[in-house]
Design a protein around this motif. Structure first.
Motif: not given
Length: 475
Positions: A325, A348, A454, A460, A466, A472
């Protein structure tokens, strides 16, 4: 195709990491069966045939945040730029003047509340906040901004904040740590490029130092603004159980001779033998960290990464590392990089227009001489004709379920479920990397079971699957 890499021999100053390459052909390790798939989702038969290594979907727990919230406060000390170190420090009206006055009194469970003002190091070889006393597992020591205040720690010494001497169970929260870059010209730094002893050019913003057999562990660096240090933004050395969450780290690593980066985790050491996530770097914005002075060991430019996990093999580190993230953009080296490390999950994240240093071609995310590196559900956006992603000599590692921009850049590491498309950021020119409605990254990832939220802390998964990248979207 052969890629020329740089040789990098390690030198360990008081703050820095090393990193480098040999002249070898790129070694690609492509698909494997990914963990964390949404229930019911299946790999295609063709993908399954390419699997190099299979494993089960295992939950790797994150360190609990409940430890801190459950801590009973023992003593609260107050520090104010208008205070006096002869005061008791026990109220806003009797606050201390310096941070070290409070730090030298702390016991497990204590809190230091820092009020508005500018705090400086008292000597050029000193530190604004020097933490050497430990909390306990059920009684952390917390240094944080007084509610509603925005204190600034301004350093022209070796460290803005230093955590050393085995200090553990420490949280640093909500501070602004500022280095000396605004007082340095490039010409001055170039004249100092052989000087290892100049804190004006080499100072770090935050140093967590577990060297000399004084292991630091259980440290949280949360919600800080960290910038303009000639050395590293956040440099973590020989430590364990360190969480770096929701910080903005920028304009660091410019003038040091030691090859620094924005956030570096180097030579982590084992506090215990747990194989859970122990080093955690999440929800940070990391940008414009870049080397403008060559590394003193070889006179080359080869770091200035946004985030680097560096040499965890050196002490046989057993823990897993989570890099998730984060938004890493316009750094000199890679947006996210691993070197001689193992068991790192890079999921992510959004990496955008890194490799700003002309001689660096590592890609937005790179796995170099590492193993068991999972690069999944990220967005990687490179400049034209610059590499997007790279795996070099990294067995059992993969890129998959990522989105690459389609600007004609060459890809070296591409997984079977990666896609090439414009991610359609809302406004990257001002650092807004949220996705527009209709972005091909939306609902195109898969649920990573070990991560529930996120970059903004939102759940998420919203929709059928996702999203890829740090956000997200709620469309």
């Amino acid at each position: 195709m052969t890629i020329q890499f740089l040789q990098h021999t390690y030198f360990f100053p008081m703050m820095i990491h090393g990193f480098g390459f040999l002249s070898l052909s790129a070694s690609l390790v492509l698909p494997w069966a990914l963990t964390g798939l949404v229930a019911g989702e299946r790999m295609t038969e063709s993908l399954a045939k390419d699997v190099r290594q299979s494993f089960t979907d295992q939950e790797i727990p994150l360190p609990s945040r409940k430890l801190i919230s459950a801590i009973p406060t023992k003593t609260t000390y107050y520090v104010s730029s208008n205070g006096n170190d002869r005061n008791s420090g026990l109220s806003t009206s009797s606050a201390f003047r310096t941070l070290d006055r409070a730090a030298n009194l702390t016991d497990p469970g204590d809190t230091v509340l820092i009020m508005n003002g500018v705090y400086n190091n008292t000597s050029q070889v000193g530190t604004v906040l020097d933490i050497k006393r430990s909390g306990k597992a059920n009684a952390w020591i917390t240094y944080k901004a007084y509610p509603g205040h925005r204190p600034k720690l301004q350093s022209n010494g070796w460290h803005g904040v230093s955590i050393s001497n085995g200090a553990s169970y420490i949280e640093v929260n909500g501070l602004e740590i500022i280095g000396n870059n605004s007082n340095i010209t490039l010409g001055y730094a170039q004249n100092q490029q052989n000087n290892k002893s100049n804190p004006l050019t080499n100072g770090n913003c935050i140093t967590i130092d577990g060297e000399k057999n004084r292991l630091t562990h259980h440290i949280r660096i949360l919600n800080n603004k960290i910038h303009d240090c000639g050395g590293g933004g956040i440099s973590v050395m020989e430590s364990d159980y360190v969480t770096v969450d929701n910080n903005e780290v920028f304009n660091n690593a410019w003038y040091s001779v030691f090859a620094c980066s924005g956030i570096s985790l180097i030579t982590s050491r084992n506090y215990d033998n747990s194989q859970n996530y122990k080093m955690v770097v999440t929800r940070n914005k990391v940008h414009n960290n870049q080397m403008l002075i060559p590394w003193i060991q070889n006179k080359k430019f080869q770091d200035g990464n946004g985030i680097i996990v560096d040499s965890h093999r050196r002490f046989g580190y057993k823990g897993h590392t989570l890099i998730a993230n984060n938004i890493s953009y316009k750094n000199g080296g890679s947006g996210i990089h691993t070197y001689e490390s193992e068991h790192v999950d890079i999921v992510y994240n959004t990496a955008y227009l890194n490799n700003q240093t002309p001689v660096i071609n590592y890609g937005q995310i790179m796995s170099n001489y590492s193993s068991d590196i999972k690069v999944v559900n990220n967005i990687l956006y490179s400049a034209p004709n610059r590499p997007i992603s790279l795996i070099n000599q990294s067995p059992n590692s993969t890129f998959n379920y990522n989105l690459y921009n389609n600007n004609g850049s060459r890809q070296i590491a591409v997984g079977p479920n990666d896609i090439m498309a414009d991610p359609q950021f809302i406004n990257p020119s001002i650092g807004d990397f949220r996705l527009k409605r209709g972005s091909p990254a939306i609902n195109r990832g898969f649920r990573w079971n070990n991560l529930k939220t996120d970059a903004l802390g939102n759940p998420r998964v919203y929709g059928s699957a996702s999203d890829r990248g740090a956000y997200e979207m709620r469309y």
